[in-house]
Design a protein around this motif. Structure first.
Motif, PDB file in Angstrom:
ATOM      1  N   SER A  35      34.600  45.135  52.257  1.00  0.00           N
ATOM      2  CA  SER A  35      35.409  44.154  52.084  1.00  0.00           C
ATOM      3  C   SER A  35      36.166  43.668  53.438  1.00  0.00           C
ATOM      4  O   SER A  35      36.211  44.551  54.166  1.00  0.00           O
ATOM      5  N   ASN A  94      35.722  47.971  48.285  1.00  0.00           N
ATOM      6  CA  ASN A  94      35.769  46.677  47.704  1.00  0.00           C
ATOM      7  C   ASN A  94      37.107  46.205  47.623  1.00  0.00           C
ATOM      8  O   ASN A  94      37.203  45.231  47.171  1.00  0.00           O
ATOM      9  N   LEU A  96      40.319  43.994  47.654  1.00  0.00           N
ATOM     10  CA  LEU A  96      40.540  42.446  47.952  1.00  0.00           C
ATOM     11  C   LEU A  96      41.862  42.349  47.643  1.00  0.00           C
ATOM     12  O   LEU A  96      42.663  42.505  46.688  1.00  0.00           O
ATOM     13  N   ASN A 167      31.685  37.000  56.727  1.00  0.00           N
ATOM     14  CA  ASN A 167      32.215  38.377  56.492  1.00  0.00           C
ATOM     15  C   ASN A 167      31.550  39.508  57.427  1.00  0.00           C
ATOM     16  O   ASN A 167      31.652  40.616  57.250  1.00  0.00           O
TER      17      ASN A 167
END
Length: 292
Positions: A35, A94, A96, A167
């Protein structure tokens, strides 16, 4: 092409390093599908680790940096050699979390409170190991504190990772500037003032500045002499043979259980996420040569 420059300034009273690391950090992002906040956290430690790696003298010296905190990223591990190669991973790729008060990726909150462990394996009986508490968990400040507390070297560390809208990694780089023990007061105060007034690493990179430009900017009129330029990159030295060696360390009973399942197994490298497959015949061969 990512690279590190090594330099001195103020007649050898300062030693300095700077790096462009966009490709290295983008490779890590792709390998681990991280992420944005995980990319920034891992990218900063990879960038710092690459520069710290080339501070080591030996061909086979290995540096390991581990930031373990109570944040949702579940820790970051980076290893570097003395030739500009680094690799690393985060516990939770991952993760966030909301941006911080300044609207930036909140690396500090992702890592949380905990410790930074630095291990240098220089081929001696015992590796050198030092642990310091994490201050801001923003990485650069924590490395600065490590140098002061564990190596008694007054340092300034700047690290930056800038993400694109899609990203991917837009910019990444950093610098480490250190005062030598014989630095005089004038040089010390001049350097402090320069470091306090420069813009962020990502701002400098966005302006198109190279590692050489960044060190010139940090030093101002304290003459910089570049001594070395070293290619840098995300390089993992894993192989099927190395994974087999690791598998040989599990007990015969566990190996029998795996073989009796009758299915091939997959083993992933933590550092680069490469998957290695082993079929039953390979496992049986390994079982036959196991010592334990």
């Amino acid at each position: 092409m990512d690279y590190i420059v090594r330099a001195t300034a103020a007649n050898g009273q300062i030693r300095a390093f700077a790096i462009s690391s966009r490709e290295m950090v983008e490779t890590a992002r792709k390998n681990h599908n991280t992420s944005p906040v995980a990319t920034a956290a891992l990218g900063r430690l990879l960038t710092g680790g690459a520069m710290m790696g080339i501070m080591m003298k030996g061909e086979k010296d290995i540096l390991t940096l581990m930031m373990k905190g109570d944040g949702p990223i579940h820790g970051i591990t980076v290893t570097a050699d003395s030739k500009g190669n680094v690799k690393g991973y985060v516990g939770n790729p991952n993760v966030l979390i909301p941006a911080n008060y300044a609207g930036k990726l909140d690396v500090g909150a992702a890592i949380g409170y905990g410790t930074l462990t630095v291990i240098k394996d220089m081929g001696l009986k015992e590796p050198y190991c030092s642990q310091v508490p994490l201050g801001t968990s923003e990485v650069a400040e924590d490395l600065t504190y490590y140098f002061a507390a564990s190596e008694q070297i007054p340092s300034a560390v700047g690290l930056g990772v800038l993400m694109s809208k899609d990203n991917t990694v837009k910019q990444a780089g950093g610098f480490i500037v250190q005062l030598m023990p014989f630095a005089d007061e004038e040089v010390i105060s001049k350097l402090e003032e320069r470091v306090n007034n420069i813009s962020s690493v990502t701002d400098m990179l966005e302006k198109g500045m190279t590692p050489e430009d960044i060190l010139q900017e940090v030093m101002g009129d304290m003459e910089v002499q570049f001594t070395d330029k070293i290619p840098a990159g995300f390089v993992c030295n894993c192989s099927k043979e190395k994974i087999l060696k690791a598998l040989a360390g599990i007990s015969k009973k566990d190996m029998d259980d795996i073989i009796n399942d009758g299915k091939e197994i997959e083993v992933k490298c933590d550092f680069c996420n490469t998957t290695y497959k082993f079929d039953i015949e390979e496992l049986k061969t390994l079982r036959n040569i196991q010592k334990n």
